[in-house]
Write an enzyme that holds these catalytic residues in place. Structure first.
Site, PDB file in Angstrom:
ATOM      1  N   ASP A  53       0.870  -1.172   0.000  1.00 34.98           N
ATOM      2  CA  ASP A  53       0.000   0.000   0.000  1.00 34.98           C
ATOM      3  C   ASP A  53       0.910   1.227   0.000  1.00 34.98           C
ATOM      4  OD1 ASP A  53      -1.704   2.113   0.498  1.00 34.98           O
ATOM      5  OD2 ASP A  53      -2.693   1.203   2.225  1.00 34.98           O
ATOM      6  N   SER A 133       1.345  11.792 -16.765  1.00 33.81           N
ATOM      7  CA  SER A 133       0.197  11.978 -17.629  1.00 33.81           C
ATOM      8  C   SER A 133       0.405  13.259 -18.423  1.00 33.81           C
ATOM      9  CB  SER A 133      -1.075  12.093 -16.781  1.00 33.81           C
ATOM     10  OG  SER A 133      -2.180  12.547 -17.552  1.00 33.81           O
ATOM     11  N   TYR A 146      -6.663  15.964  -9.493  1.00 34.88           N
ATOM     12  CA  TYR A 146      -5.906  14.916 -10.185  1.00 34.88           C
ATOM     13  C   TYR A 146      -4.787  15.531 -11.017  1.00 34.88           C
ATOM     14  CZ  TYR A 146      -4.840  10.841 -13.044  1.00 34.88           C
ATOM     15  OH  TYR A 146      -4.184   9.804 -13.670  1.00 34.88           O
ATOM     16  N   LYS A 150      -0.433  15.234 -10.891  1.00 38.33           N
ATOM     17  CA  LYS A 150       0.435  14.917 -12.016  1.00 38.33           C
ATOM     18  C   LYS A 150       1.430  16.048 -12.292  1.00 38.33           C
ATOM     19  CE  LYS A 150      -1.220  10.855 -12.697  1.00 38.33           C
ATOM     20  NZ  LYS A 150      -0.379   9.670 -12.374  1.00 38.33           N
TER      21      LYS A 150
END
Length: 275
Positions: A53, A133, A146, A150
């Site tokens: 994890d 990304s 999000y 990135k």
């Protein structure tokens, strides 16, 4: 890097980009350890699965320690584990939720890097490949948190590469655009939804689903990861897929106003009901 008996550790390898990457590295000659929170899975895989994890310091240390115990080294670390976030306005996520998103998508990479780098530094060699990304260099309206993670990965990776280069360790970022995986099936829903945004949330979710159905398969990204791992002189950034390459060129050479209009047009933001 020498491919024979090189040891690779890939996080988030239970499905999608992580699984495709672990499989591709295994077929290329790496001894691969994949990780997921669930650990070992049913079915034959060409790599070993470990429980890990990335949000838990002890879990990270235990998994990295296990690979070192078994193999004596880690030559390649691929940081892929992450959580997706359903389309929502930035104000629709609470502070604890925003922190949780960063804890997985960014701090997870920091934890893995801190655990692995001392072993690489001791040997004087290693590669770290972070799955970023195109949202590391582009905005994502209604996906601000999000995109922010990135962007953080980009800054961290580039800085880290400068720090570690003289130690024989190189860091690269792989930047896909949309990728056809089950990633969107496990999106984190905003925990502070507002009625004002309900229409645009539904509309953007439909748009995203259509785009994902036509996206590149994860094997496209896996091939680029292998390219970066093998490179004698690795680049800092590698785009994955034709769309990602086009977007990178647009970001570099298109006027800001053109890019701005393109983003709003693609997402039909000005055609939607304003909140």
């Amino acid at each position: 890097m020498k491919l024979s008996r090189s040891i690779a550790l890939v996080t988030g390898a239970s499905s999608g980009i992580g699984k495709a990457t672990a499989e591709r590295l295994a077929t290329a000659g790496y001894t691969v350890y994949g990780t997921s929170r669930r650990g070992a899975q049913d079915g034959q895989l060409p790599f070993t699965m470990l429980s890990l994890d990335v949000t838990d310091d002890e879990s990270v240390d235990a998994a990295v320690g296990r690979v070192i115990e078994l193999e004596g080294r880690i030559d390649l670390l691929v940081n892929n584990a992450g959580v997706g976030v359903a389309p929502a306005a930035a104000e629709e996520s609470s502070i604890p939720q925003a922190q949780a998103i960063f804890d997985t998508n960014f701090m997870g990479i920091v934890r893995m890097t801190r655990a692995v780098v001392p072993h690489m530094r001791q040997r004087g060699s290693g590669r770290i490949i972070n799955i970023g990304s195109v949202l590391g260099f582009l905005p994502l309206p209604f996906g601000a948190l999000y995109a922010a993670t990135k962007h953080a990965v980009e800054g961290y990776s580039e800085s880290l590469d400068h720090e570690l280069r003289t130690r024989g360790i190189r860091v690269s970022i792989v930047e896909p655009a949309y990728t056809k995986t089950q990633f969107d099936a496990n999106f984190m829903e905003p925990d502070a939804k507002l009625e004002e945004y309900s229409q645009i949330r539904a509309s953007l979710s439909a748009t995203l689903k259509a785009v994902m159905n036509a996206a590149d398969p994860p094997e496209v990204v896996a091939e680029v990861v292998l390219e970066a791992a093998r490179a004698r002189h690795p680049k800092l950034r590698y785009t994955a897929g034709k769309l990602a390459a086009r977007l990178s060129l647009l970001r570099k050479f298109a006027p800001a106003t053109v890019l701005d209009r393109g983003i709003r047009k693609d997402l039909r933001l000005d055609a939607r009901k304003a909140p």
